[in-house]
Design a protein around this motif. Structure first.
Motif, PDB file in Angstrom:
ATOM      1  N   ARG A 192     -44.092  27.600   9.194  1.00 54.51           N
ATOM      2  CA  ARG A 192     -44.479  28.786   9.919  1.00 54.51           C
ATOM      3  C   ARG A 192     -45.169  30.109   8.945  1.00 54.51           C
ATOM      4  N   GLY A 193     -44.324  30.110   7.875  1.00 57.79           N
ATOM      5  CA  GLY A 193     -44.758  31.219   6.947  1.00 57.79           C
ATOM      6  C   GLY A 193     -44.409  32.564   7.175  1.00 57.79           C
ATOM      7  N   ASP A 194     -43.617  32.720   8.357  1.00 52.82           N
ATOM      8  CA  ASP A 194     -43.292  34.136   8.637  1.00 52.82           C
ATOM      9  C   ASP A 194     -41.704  34.465   8.556  1.00 52.82           C
ATOM     10  N   ILE A 195     -40.924  33.283   8.116  1.00 55.73           N
ATOM     11  CA  ILE A 195     -39.552  33.341   8.243  1.00 55.73           C
ATOM     12  C   ILE A 195     -39.015  33.103   6.714  1.00 55.73           C
ATOM     13  N   ALA A 196     -38.111  33.689   6.469  1.00 57.18           N
ATOM     14  CA  ALA A 196     -37.287  33.505   5.215  1.00 57.18           C
ATOM     15  C   ALA A 196     -36.114  32.773   5.469  1.00 57.18           C
ATOM     16  N   ILE A 197     -35.847  31.611   4.699  1.00 62.56           N
ATOM     17  CA  ILE A 197     -34.601  30.681   4.995  1.00 62.56           C
ATOM     18  C   ILE A 197     -33.654  30.915   4.081  1.00 62.56           C
TER      19      ILE A 197
END
Ligand SMILES: Nc1ncnc2c1ncn2[C@@H]1O[C@H](COP(=O)(O)OP(=O)(O)OP(=O)(O)O)[C@@H](O)[C@H]1O
Ligand SMILES: [Mg+2]
Length: 256
Positions: A192-197
């Motif tokens: 998605r590119g918008d979430i840091a895991i």
């Protein structure tokens, strides 16, 4: 260079005289998986409980988009975009997938009635986006596999606004096939590119398969960190062993 969504500086946590975290630095970037590795007792859960607003730090600072923040409760952390999926998942096995998805945050119409059809559709669609087509969200969570349950908890965190998704040992209680399902879910969230895991694991292979960066904790300190491409396998193995050299471990056993 993407900006860090969250940054942690010199985080300290003391439990009475015991120092569980002795000055930890960490940054997380959208679209990246950070593997947080370390032996039992290294301080991984303590660290994420501070990020999740469960514990208050004894020192140091958390920044969200460069602004200092103070989480007084899990609610504060959640409002700042920190979504945490704990190992026990906190799901009610007897209730439906949808009811678990919306637990405590149900959609209601102006008469206070639950908007069940709408909630069923959202629960289904959000899980489908990250990998499971659970066709009937009116079924009880007890009918889901372990991997599907992880995906439900992850989809829920994202739907309710997580920008940092913290996963505490999401693969540890699962069989091989289910583990792969969870790794696929992690990969889809990453895409998605918008979430840091932040992916906490004891499993070196799992971290190698999905992580972009590694941070190794031992006895409350960061003993190593870096991008995957900059860390050799041997180095990762050494850091996984709390910084011990293989030859020192062999030496210790040789004395038996
Ligand atoms: N509430 C507490 N009170 C006192 N000591 C604590 C508390 N919580 C954790 N500790 C101690 O802090 C240290 C770090 O614990 P933590 O649970 O963060 O480790 P961990 O890296 O998550 O380990 P594991 O891999 O076993 O889950 C341990 O020595 C633990 O005993
Ligand atoms: Mg732990």
């Amino acid at each position: 260079m993407t900006k860090a969504y969250m940054r942690v500086e010199n985080l300290v946590k003391k439990f009475g005289p015991f120092t569980a975290l002795a000055g930890v630095d960490l940054e997380v970037f959208p679209g990246e998986v950070l593997a947080l590795l370390g032996d039992n007792g290294a301080g991984k859960s303590t660290l994420i409980k501070i990020l999740a607003g469960v514990h208050q730090p004894s020192g140091g600072q958390i920044f969200i988009e460069d602004k200092p923040v103070h989480f007084r409760s899990p609610r504060d952390a959640s409002a700042a975009g920190i979504g945490t999926v704990y190992q026990d998942l906190a799901l009610n096995q007897l209730m439906s997938v949808t009811r678990n998805f919306f637990m405590g945050r149900e959609l209601k119409n102006r008469f206070g009635m639950l908007r069940m059809d709408e909630m069923d559709k959202i629960a289904h669609d959000e899980m489908l986006k990250i990998g499971i087509d659970f066709s009937d969200p009116t079924q009880a969570v007890g009918t889901m596999s372990g991997g599907q349950r992880q995906t439900l908890a992850i989809a829920r965190a994202i739907y309710f606004g997580a920008k940092v998704l913290i996963l505490d040992e999401p693969t540890s209680a699962l069989g091989q096939k289910q583990q792969m399902e969870v790794l696929k879910t992690i990969k889809r969230v990453r895409q998605r590119g918008d979430i840091a895991i932040i992916f906490i694991t004891h499993n070196e292979i799992h971290s190698q398969l999905v992580a972009d960066r590694f941070t190794f904790l031992a006895l409350g300190k960061v003993i190593g960190a870096g991008k995957k491409e900059d860390l050799a396998h041997d180095e990762i193995r050494r850091l996984m062993a709390g910084g011990a050299e293989m030859r020192d471990l062999e030496q210790e056993l040789a004395e038996v």
